[in-house]
Design an enzyme around this catalytic site. Structure first.
Site, PDB file in Angstrom:
ATOM      1  N   CYS A  98      11.726   8.226   0.118  1.00 34.32           N
ATOM      2  CA  CYS A  98      10.659   9.782   0.515  1.00 34.32           C
ATOM      3  C   CYS A  98      10.293  10.638   0.117  1.00 34.32           C
ATOM      4  CB  CYS A  98      11.540   9.586   2.110  1.00 34.32           C
ATOM      5  SG  CYS A  98      11.712  10.761   2.551  1.00 34.32           S
TER       6      CYS A  98
ATOM      7  N   HIS B  97       4.014   3.546  13.332  1.00 35.63           N
ATOM      8  CA  HIS B  97       4.341   3.907  11.820  1.00 35.63           C
ATOM      9  C   HIS B  97       5.213   4.504  11.555  1.00 35.63           C
ATOM     10  CE1 HIS B  97       3.183   3.318   7.585  1.00 35.63           C
ATOM     11  NE2 HIS B  97       3.546   4.825   7.287  1.00 35.63           N
TER      12      HIS B  97
ATOM     13  N   ARG C 102       0.860  -1.533   0.078  1.00 34.37           N
ATOM     14  CA  ARG C 102       0.305  -0.215   0.296  1.00 34.37           C
ATOM     15  C   ARG C 102       1.121   1.435   0.345  1.00 34.37           C
ATOM     16  NH1 ARG C 102      -0.958   4.281   3.267  1.00 34.37           N
ATOM     17  NH2 ARG C 102       0.147   3.657   4.897  1.00 34.37           N
ATOM     18  N   ASP C 103       1.461   1.880   1.519  1.00 34.68           N
ATOM     19  CA  ASP C 103       2.186   2.696   1.678  1.00 34.68           C
ATOM     20  C   ASP C 103       3.465   3.117   0.788  1.00 34.68           C
ATOM     21  OD1 ASP C 103       3.953   4.428   2.328  1.00 34.68           O
ATOM     22  OD2 ASP C 103       3.528   3.788   4.234  1.00 34.68           O
TER      23      ASP C 103
ATOM     24  N   ASN D 244       9.457   4.941   4.723  1.00 38.93           N
ATOM     25  CA  ASN D 244       9.161   3.950   5.256  1.00 38.93           C
ATOM     26  C   ASN D 244      10.600   3.109   6.091  1.00 38.93           C
ATOM     27  OD1 ASN D 244       6.222   3.765   5.647  1.00 38.93           O
ATOM     28  ND2 ASN D 244       6.516   2.876   3.097  1.00 38.93           N
TER      29      ASN D 244
HETATM   30 ZN    ZN Z   1       4.149   5.350   5.722  1.00 43.11          ZN
END
Ligand code: ZN
Length: 312
Positions: A243, A210, A13-14, A252
């Site tokens: 990022c 997170h 997802r992310d 992440n």
């Molecule tokens: Zn994230």
């Protein structure tokens, strides 16, 4: 400190949301299956947003249906609103997270909603979920993003985050989570904010963080979270997606590095690190242009490495 830690993989997802290329459905399914086979017990597999806004995640319903066939896997999705939550329920997701940005400027820009509007949506979702038979009811998390600072507003007052956590719980969430969306968090702040939120909503209502590695503090912040009793950490395989504020840096926390740290410390994740590192091949093949991050996959495992999960 709990010795059993849940890693929630958010790459599908992310990670995919951050990149322009679209990963084919078959590759997403292969990735999710391979991570589950390596021992990952929770995966955020997509987001029920409008497909024209995020074409990378347009096949989320199919991905959820595939992931739900994997025994023992908690299938999580992000939902921006009631409509998304309904789709998540239809597809059979086990956990839904509705993001709420602690910074109202960020909330208006990203979700095009004020805090009051997001909270209305939370109430509507909670009401919809209450109508479902318990076995079909997904776990409902309110994810507070920009909880440690915001690229638009700068500092986010801690009392604001605590207040929002209380409001989310009152509006019907089962749990809240804190996200360091901008990569501003430091370990002292992580401890302070986790303690403050927990003392307002209760220990069981905040179990996950997170965290991002934008400024190199991802794992230090995880350690701080562990020390105040956090048991779930989000991370992304290969730090996929990078990022947006610091090109060339992982956004992440990298799942492989996180699993290495925890297992080396004697904390069980249930994940086989060697098999996890193998999963990178699937992602690399499907997205040859995208850089993958991580120190452990590059350096290899230390000689004689004994993971906590294998010794029991
Ligand atoms: Zn994230």
């Amino acid at each position: 400190m709990s010795n059993r830690i849940l890693i929630s993989e958010v790459g599908p997802r992310d990670g995919l949301q951050m990149i322009r290329s679209v990963m084919p459905l078959e590759a997403k399914c292969a990735w999710i299956s391979a991570e589950a086979a390596a021992g990952v017990r929770e995966i955020e597999v997509g987001s029920f947003v409008r497909p024209d806004l995020l074409p990378q995640l347009a096949d989320t319903a199919e991905v959820v249906r595939h992931a739900c066939t994997i025994p023992g896997l908690t299938v999580a999705v992000l939902v921006p609103n009631l409509k998304g939550a309904q789709k998540a329920v239809e597809a059979g997701a086990h956990k839904i997270t509705l993001p709420l940005s602690a910074s109202e400027t960020h909330s208006l820009k990203n979700l095009r909603r004020t805090h009051a509007q997001v909270l209305d949506e939370v109430r509507a979702i909670a009401a919809m979920l209450r109508e479902l038979p318990p076995e079909q009811r997904p776990h409902f998390e309110g994810g507070i993003s920009t909880a440690f600072g915001c690229t638009l507003e700068g500092e986010v007052p801690e009392r604001k985050v605590v207040e929002l956590a209380e409001q989310l719980m009152k509006a019907g969430c089962d749990e809240v989570g804190l996200a360091d969306t901008s990569g501003y968090a430091n370990p002292a702040q992580v401890k302070r904010l986790v303690r403050a939120v927990r003392s307002a909503v209760g220990e069981n209502a905040l179990t996950g963080l997170h965290l991002h590695n934008t400024r190199g503090l991802g794992l230090a912040n995880v350690l701080a979270g562990l020390e105040v009793g956090i048991t779930t950490f989000d991370s992304s395989l290969g730090g996929l997606g990078g990022c947006p504020f610091a090109p060339g840096a992982a956004g992440n926390v990298v799942t492989e590095d996180l699993v290495f740290m925890l297992e080396a410390m004697g904390l069980e994740t249930g994940i086989d690190l060697e098999r996890l590192i193998e999963v990178r091949k699937i992602v690399r093949e499907a997205l040859p242009e995208e850089p993958l991050y991580g120190f452990v996959p590059e350096a290899g495992l230390p000689l004689g490495f004994r993971p906590a999960s294998r010794s029991t």
